[in-house]
Design an enzyme around this catalytic site. Sequence first.
Site, mmCIF file in Angstrom:
data_model
loop_
_atom_site.group_PDB
_atom_site.id
_atom_site.type_symbol
_atom_site.label_atom_id
_atom_site.label_comp_id
_atom_site.label_asym_id
_atom_site.label_seq_id
_atom_site.Cartn_x
_atom_site.Cartn_y
_atom_site.Cartn_z
ATOM 1 N N THR A 418 0.872 -1.165 0.000
ATOM 2 C CA THR A 418 0.000 0.000 0.000
ATOM 3 C C THR A 418 0.913 1.220 0.000
ATOM 4 O OG1 THR A 418 -0.112 -0.347 2.383
ATOM 5 C CG2 THR A 418 -2.019 -1.036 1.099
ATOM 6 N N ASN A 438 -3.550 -4.123 -3.176
ATOM 7 C CA ASN A 438 -3.302 -5.393 -2.520
ATOM 8 C C ASN A 438 -1.870 -5.836 -2.800
ATOM 9 O OD1 ASN A 438 -3.860 -7.546 -0.791
ATOM 10 N ND2 ASN A 438 -4.407 -8.881 -2.481
ATOM 11 N N GLY A 509 2.389 -1.415 4.633
ATOM 12 C CA GLY A 509 3.100 -2.499 5.285
ATOM 13 C C GLY A 509 2.259 -3.686 5.671
ATOM 14 N N GLY A 510 1.020 -3.802 5.173
ATOM 15 C CA GLY A 510 0.191 -4.944 5.527
ATOM 16 C C GLY A 510 -0.055 -4.987 7.023
#
Length: 609
Positions: A418, A438, A509-510
């Site tokens: 992201t 994603n 960074g998820g």
Amino acid sequence: MSGFKRPLNKLESVRPELVEGQRIRAESTSFPFELRQAQHERVLVQNFLSLRQVSRRCARACLLLFSLGVASVQAGSPPPAAAIASAHPLATAAGESIFRQGGNAFDAAVAVSAALAVVAPYACGLGGGGMWLLHVADRQETLLVDGREQAPALSHWGMLVNEKGEFGAAGPRAAAIPGLPAGLVYLAEHYGRLPLKKTLKPAIDYAKRGFAVGPQYQRYTKESEAQLRNDPEGARIFLREYRAPAVGTRIVQKDLARSLQLLADRGMAGFYRGEPAQRIMQGVRGGGGIWSLEDLANYRVAVRKPLVNTYGDVRIVTAPPPSAGGVVLLEALKILEHFDLAAATSEERSHLIIESMRRAFREPTAYLGDPDFAAIPVDRLLDPAYLDGLALTIETDRATPSAEIGDTPGLLADSMQTTHFSVMDGDGNRVSGTLGLNRLFGAGFVVPGTGILLNDSLENFAPPPPANAPDHNALDDANALMPGKRPLTTMTPIFLETPDRIAILGSPGGNRIISSLLLAVLDFAAGRSVETMVGMPRFHHQYLPDLTIFEVPAFSQAELNRLRGMGHRLEGTSQLFGDMQAILWELEDGAVSAASDPRGEGAARVFDR
């Protein structure tokens, strides 16, 4: 570490009889709400009722007084400068050009978002989504614009399983209906001063004239070469002779420039309706996707009430579901409130932070999802009594194995790719925006003739039940795939407020977004600078796998030895965590500062009003 007595759990110091002889063992937390009705209820409700009543009354009163105090300071004393921090210098420059034309923070947010969709295609794009946390100064209003992607009407569980029976869709079939274009239109029409023709112009120019490849673009493209080679349009635009381009190569996207121009000229009708929608739908269908014209025409952003809570005297405003990030972050912080971090040694502090992460990350898979489709128990997850119980399960000299805490599967791995930006104008309007596709380059598929790179966000839904499940047609999961539903995400835009400081920040960074922000909140609460907040080494634990990943500079060898002696499994990595973008406004002296994470290639600027 057997003599380890500090930092004392504050609950224990107030009522030590709660713990003597009846410490709640971690295995009793397998079912969090039942916890309160069994062992947790016997310990806390009987012994702690009066304290809860007093603390809640005090908390409500303090929160009301604090909220009014912040509002009056902001309303009477606008910042002396505007600021932008974004993950790419060209995006920051796009926002600056809009400020120079008289635009406000929301206009700048449109320009920065669109520019990132052009110059950072590995992280976001017009075919993706985003979340924008807004503070509107003249109304003293804070809201979240949810532009997360939506599942098409023909979505079904079988889409999430490949021909080998493995979880994970691919290509256009994994793409949900984009929300980023609708978010740009909504921001412009409801909060901006300038028309889209002006705010989208920098992005249109970058797409039409091209931008120079930097090291980050080259690195991410190299990782995605195989995926991009499978799509003729993707290979033509983003690669050179089917390989990652050299640094300095210009990436020109004339089709994308035309798509952005249609959005600028026609608003929603330039993407979601009429001839543009027909072209997009046909391109997606031609690649094996399942979009319809109705899916596009029916897309709307959702405007949501942010989550608001406190850590000490810090007021935290952040994203609600379908973001898991806000809930997990607040849980971890409220658990940490029970401990005196200021009195802790460095390894004691790290131990407590890891243990708070371990417990908070357990929740999302079972309980969190799109609130338009499921009853999300946010109030229960953030209930003070429940969090008191979780805090009491932390042993100050021992790491709790995750297997002892419960049997929920933990948070799904969310994309690392992201991007984030933060904006504030001279009137005190603020935007914290997180955007994404994603995976790296999303689905790796560009809709022919449009330049629109698709997301693959359907992968963010929960896996379907196994074929041998008792009822394969029913799934009791808040994040189960359903038509029109938005998948769970860890996007976590955030505002931090005290009577004398305000910060705007966020990160990609998820799942590591949450741990990165947790550490930044603790830095903010300690009064540290914006440069420290974005630059300090980071570490991460997410319940499962039961492992703490850390940037190599995060711990000294002595700290590692002590933490391992307490039972922590730790693994260093040279991979850097996140790309935080932050702005800090000191209310007492009016100073405004901004910082872009040194891990990335972004740019932060402060401008005179």
